[in-house]
Enzyme design. Structure first.
Site, PDB file in Angstrom:
ATOM      1  N   PHE A  11      -0.397   4.743  12.762  1.00  0.00           N
ATOM      2  CA  PHE A  11      -1.093   3.533  13.235  1.00  0.00           C
ATOM      3  C   PHE A  11      -0.358   2.249  12.801  1.00  0.00           C
ATOM      4  CE2 PHE A  11      -4.765   0.688  11.666  1.00  0.00           C
ATOM      5  CZ  PHE A  11      -4.732  -0.118  12.788  1.00  0.00           C
ATOM      6  N   THR A 120      -2.855   0.476  -0.709  1.00  0.00           N
ATOM      7  CA  THR A 120      -4.208   0.189  -0.247  1.00  0.00           C
ATOM      8  C   THR A 120      -5.028  -0.503  -1.325  1.00  0.00           C
ATOM      9  OG1 THR A 120      -6.282   1.279   0.375  1.00  0.00           O
ATOM     10  CG2 THR A 120      -4.763   2.575  -0.936  1.00  0.00           C
ATOM     11  N   ASP A 121      -6.028  -1.258  -0.897  1.00  0.00           N
ATOM     12  CA  ASP A 121      -6.952  -1.874  -1.868  1.00  0.00           C
ATOM     13  C   ASP A 121      -7.835  -0.832  -2.553  1.00  0.00           C
ATOM     14  OD1 ASP A 121      -8.599  -1.234   0.300  1.00  0.00           O
ATOM     15  OD2 ASP A 121      -9.453  -3.241   0.508  1.00  0.00           O
ATOM     16  N   GLU A 122      -7.867   0.394  -2.006  1.00  0.00           N
ATOM     17  CA  GLU A 122      -8.748   1.417  -2.586  1.00  0.00           C
ATOM     18  C   GLU A 122      -8.307   1.852  -3.977  1.00  0.00           C
ATOM     19  OE1 GLU A 122      -9.782   4.665  -0.125  1.00  0.00           O
ATOM     20  OE2 GLU A 122     -10.120   3.422   1.624  1.00  0.00           O
ATOM     21  N   TYR A 147      -7.693  10.763  -1.837  1.00  0.00           N
ATOM     22  CA  TYR A 147      -6.758   9.872  -1.136  1.00  0.00           C
ATOM     23  C   TYR A 147      -6.357   8.695  -2.012  1.00  0.00           C
ATOM     24  CZ  TYR A 147      -5.327   5.878   1.670  1.00  0.00           C
ATOM     25  OH  TYR A 147      -4.665   4.768   2.127  1.00  0.00           O
ATOM     26  N   LYS A 151      -2.717   7.508  -3.782  1.00  0.00           N
ATOM     27  CA  LYS A 151      -2.057   6.211  -3.510  1.00  0.00           C
ATOM     28  C   LYS A 151      -1.843   5.458  -4.824  1.00  0.00           C
ATOM     29  CE  LYS A 151      -1.016   4.642  -0.110  1.00  0.00           C
ATOM     30  NZ  LYS A 151       0.246   4.777   0.696  1.00  0.00           N
ATOM     31  N   TYR A 204     -22.369   6.247   8.339  1.00  0.00           N
ATOM     32  CA  TYR A 204     -22.613   7.026   7.115  1.00  0.00           C
ATOM     33  C   TYR A 204     -23.692   6.329   6.280  1.00  0.00           C
ATOM     34  CZ  TYR A 204     -18.045   9.362   7.904  1.00  0.00           C
ATOM     35  OH  TYR A 204     -16.994  10.065   8.415  1.00  0.00           O
TER      36      TYR A 204
END
Ligand code: NAD
Ligand code: DAU
Length: 331
Positions: A11, A120-122, A147, A151, A204
């Site tokens: 993506f 990622t901000d995660e 995940y 990262k 969700y």
């Protein structure tokens, strides 16, 4: 500039390659992508003649060594990227995200090539809904899912290779992207294509989780600002002040599609579901002078909805299998 882009058929990577070909004619692009379920050469069709495509794996050390040795700059997008999949089977995440990054770092170290790491901000975990804080580069790492923990691991490898071996590396941690060519497993394309199929969107839990949305093109112009002007060893947070809860996003998709805004279903929640992400991108803006091009989420989302309506041939082949997976999870 000879630029190696890993994950360029995914993506964000394919949007990055398309932007680069459009706006940086001085750059020769080589894409390295394993074409997993998430990669699609069709996402590069508009620029196929302008780039070199290599099908291969970022954990393949001899291949990576050869490609990095022929590059001036590497931008590493390739990853397993979907939280729900990581809860079902974490191993591909450890393999690609950790071992793949290690493999690239060793090649970058050997050849003295500039490296930009997409993250990622995660990695920062999540925030309460009423917390006035946003993530900054000094927020402690606290990842929640397989995940995000892989990262975070990959970011720490990059920091160690920069400090101990002096590689010329930068890291960016971006918030949730939306836009064209996003896999239908992800929240916005899943709901947009459900609506096209006459299926009710699925939220969700209570749909109150907040994500900080940024258009993929804005993520990618920020990556270019970091490649052009970023300081080696630095971490930049990328975000466009786009906080919105999932219910509001679904209601907007329904409204843009001319449907009643309550025509959605609440389904089982994601285990460990992060509540809220929010990015403070002031360092990127003040130090590198970056500003987003997309000023209105509503307009960006409307263009994205239109893109999925106009490009059914791109997403249709993956829709049924994706929904079959979700059905097994009761979501
Ligand atoms: P994606 O899943 O759409 O694309 C990943 C690409 O990597 C695919 O083309 C896939 O074939 C390729 N790939 C996977 N494993 C590989 C391997 N072992 N070797 C070579 N190629 C491999 O992901 P995306 O959403 O475009 O995310 C790209 C990067 O941006 C990731 O590193 C992700 O962590 C990060 N990121 C994503 C978001 C987001 O909102 N999507 C936000 C911040 C950061
Ligand atoms: O924050 C950056 C991260 O954003 C990236 O690192 C990840 O690669 C990317 O996938 C994304 O992670 P999320 O888990 O936030 O994205 P996802 O699209 O899976 O879900 C967005 C929100 O929507 C999240 O709160 C879960 C919810 N959701 C998701 C799906 C697929 C639903 O409510 N319904 C759904 O059907």
């Amino acid at each position: 500039m000879r630029l190696l882009v890993t994950g360029g058929a995914g993506f964000i990577g394919s949007n990055f390659v398309q932007l680069t070909v459009r706006e940086r004619p001085d750059v020769q692009v080589t894409v390295l992508d394993a074409l997993t379920y998430a990669g699609d050469r069709a996402s590069l069709a508009p620029v196929a003649d302008a780039i070199t495509f290599v099908e291969g794996d970022v954990t393949d050390a001899p291949l990576v060594d050869r490609l990095v040795g022929a590059a001036d700059v590497v931008v590493h997008f390739a990853a397993e990227s979907h939280n729900d999949n990581s809860l079902h089977d974490p191993w591909p995440f450890v393999r690609t995200n950790v071992i793949g990054t290690y493999t690239l770092l060793e090649a970058v170290r050997k050849h003295g090539v500039r490296y930009h790491h997409i993250s990622t901000d995660e990695v920062y975990g999540d925030l309460e809904l009423d917390d006035p804080e946003r993530f900054t580069a000094s927020t402690p790492y606290n990842p929640s899912s397989p995940y995000s923990s892989t990262k975070a691991s990959s970011d720490l490898l990059v920091r160690a290779w920069a400090r101990s071996f002096g590689i010329q590396a930068t890291i960016s941690n971006c918030s949730n992207n939306y836009g064209p060519y996003q896999h239908v497993e992800k929240f916005i394309p899943r709901q947009v294509t459900n609506v096209i199929d006459g299926v009710r969107p699925k939220l969700y839990g209570q749909g109150l989780n907040v994500r900080d949305w940024i258009h993929v093109e804005d993520h990618n112009t920020a990556v270019w600002a970091i490649i052009d002007r970023g300081r080696a060893g630095e971490t930049y947070l990328i975000g466009a002040d786009g906080e919105m809860n999932n219910r509001d996003v679904v209601e907007l998709i329904l409204e843009l599609s001319g449907l009643p805004t309550d025509a959605y279903d609440l389904v089982a929640d994601r285990p460990g579901h992060d509540m809220r992400y929010a990015i403070d991108s002031s360092m990127l803006r003040t130090e590198l002078g970056w500003e987003p091009r997309y000023r209105s989420f509503r307009d960006g989302l409307a263009a994205t909805v239109a893109w999925y309506r106009d490009n059914e041939a791109w997403w249709r082949p993956r829709k049924e299998a994706t929904e079959a997976k979700y059905a097994q999870l009761g979501r």
